[in-house]
Design a protein around this motif. Sequence first.
Motif, PDB file in Angstrom:
ATOM      1  N   THR A 175       8.591   5.007   3.099  1.00  0.00           N
ATOM      2  CA  THR A 175       7.072   4.044   3.505  1.00  0.00           C
ATOM      3  C   THR A 175       7.461   2.729   3.098  1.00  0.00           C
ATOM      4  OG1 THR A 175       5.863   5.635   1.321  1.00  0.00           O
ATOM      5  CG2 THR A 175       4.564   3.615   2.003  1.00  0.00           C
ATOM      6  N   ASP A 231       1.737   8.732   6.940  1.00  0.00           N
ATOM      7  CA  ASP A 231       2.970   8.936   5.984  1.00  0.00           C
ATOM      8  C   ASP A 231       3.037  10.190   4.674  1.00  0.00           C
ATOM      9  OD1 ASP A 231       4.799   8.343   3.861  1.00  0.00           O
ATOM     10  OD2 ASP A 231       3.797   6.840   2.857  1.00  0.00           O
ATOM     11  N   ASP A 232       4.241  11.133   5.119  1.00  0.00           N
ATOM     12  CA  ASP A 232       3.953  13.079   4.309  1.00  0.00           C
ATOM     13  C   ASP A 232       3.524  13.279   4.620  1.00  0.00           C
ATOM     14  OD1 ASP A 232       5.669  10.880   2.171  1.00  0.00           O
ATOM     15  OD2 ASP A 232       3.474  10.578   1.514  1.00  0.00           O
ATOM     16  N   ARG A 330      12.835   4.201  -6.527  1.00  0.00           N
ATOM     17  CA  ARG A 330      11.426   3.520  -7.467  1.00  0.00           C
ATOM     18  C   ARG A 330      12.306   3.545  -8.461  1.00  0.00           C
ATOM     19  NH1 ARG A 330       8.321   7.047  -5.284  1.00  0.00           N
ATOM     20  NH2 ARG A 330       7.815   6.285  -3.418  1.00  0.00           N
TER      21      ARG A 330
HETATM   22 MG    MG Z   1       6.142   7.600   0.550  1.00  0.00          MG
END
Ligand code: MG
Length: 472
Positions: A175, A231-232, A330
């Motif tokens: 992202t 996205d995704d 993350r």
């Molecule tokens: Mg993402």
Amino acid sequence: MNETIDINSKQLWERAKSIYLSTLQSDDEKSQVERYFSMITSVTRKANVFVILTSNAYAADFLKIQYASKFKSCLNLAGGENDLDIEFKFDETARPAIVMPEIQQINVSRNETRAERISTFSSTMPLNEEYTFDEFVRGPSNSWALAAAQGVVANPGKSGYNPLFIHGGTGLGKTHLMQAIGNELHKKNPHLAICYLTAETFLNEYVNALKNTQAESFRNRYRNIDLLMVDDVQFLQKGKQFQEEFFNTFNALQQAHKQIVMTSDVAPKNLPLIEERLISRFEGGMVQEIESPNYETRLAILKKKSEGMTPQIPDNALEYIADNIKSHVRAMEGALRKVSIFRSMDPATHLSNEILSRLLNDFIEKEKNFKKLTIEEIQSAVAKKYSVDIGQILSMERTQSLVTPRQLAMYIARKFTTKGLPEIAELFKKTHSTVIHGVKSIEKRLDVEEELKASLEEVLSELGCKLSDKIY
Ligand code: MG
Ligand code: ADP
């Protein structure tokens, strides 16, 4: 308890939001909800009604259907009165993050007002301004994807890079990289019509448009975009009819030399529920993978993310995190934040490994259990082991040479992932009871068939797991 009435409404809202977030189990769920929260432009309170404005018409509907009652109970839990109500509205005055009024004027009908034109682009979700190329640390795990993203910025719409398809595990920077393209192209040319959205939002919006018989305006809206970022895209697997619509949009944009960028958790060929013709479109430009970063890259990312944190985070703490948290960026960021908070509360304490290990225990434990297998990965590993196609695994054919791999893949999906039965059944194109039957049958056979057990172990090791990773 009347103390509650004194809490000002902003505080109440913030509290309710944190309460709600704390009830969510998975990081994926949290980030989805946070994405919707990021579309809230203001929250005001009029008497007993919280009026929540959103930058996107669709988000207002979605938040209402999905969250109104949950938010209400969270507001109560946060100390609000029992009779509070919530309204969600589209904030007509909010400028969408990125719009492109001038250039598109040629394409818009003469009578359209500015407000109408803006609403054309109001579907875009806001881009995170921090997701830039400058903030993205380059390493061997991502250098190809980064170069491709920069290639798109240099030559948007050019055939070799169109579409750009970036895939890789969760939290590895897909992202970030995608939005960096959007941010950079916007900087270069503020007049471009840029639209960023998740496939899930896209799909939901389509379903909504159909319900309100607005398919035509939905269609037109996406034909006028210069850069479409989805996205995704693995979520497109959920909507058969939408795939048709997406295919047409895709073709229209590509023919007009508009740039398309997509991300997914797996490579296009491992998206079994997406139509073949779409997959071949996805593969028709450039496909790049982002892998897990190595130690040096992890450390460089941590150094970058810790710049400007006060008090400064000592190197040994950054090294400790880079050493112990490997699966996704993350999680590394979460660990870094925790260390930073600890440090600001207690700047004098030396951050020994012992203290760090206690402080970051949650993250380290999670890391141990972190093995996010996707059903597609499982199907493809099993197919490879048995030399069959994924298509055959998904078929109805009942020859023993297909039944065993099919049932084995179901067994792994059921026992080694946290996916629910409906999702597994859907991705195997079978009924729930067929899946349950398949899993039971393998369970029985494993007790007596050494060879099957060996095959299972082989497939698991291909997937990077062991028998002891069994969850259920
Ligand atoms: Mg993402
Ligand atoms: P994905 O979309 O692949 O799940 P994200 O793009 O949301 O992952 O990245 C998760 C977090 O990790 C973001 O905060 C992002 O800024 C950070 N991140 C990932 N890779 C890098 C990198 N190479 N350099 C800097 N930050 C990164």
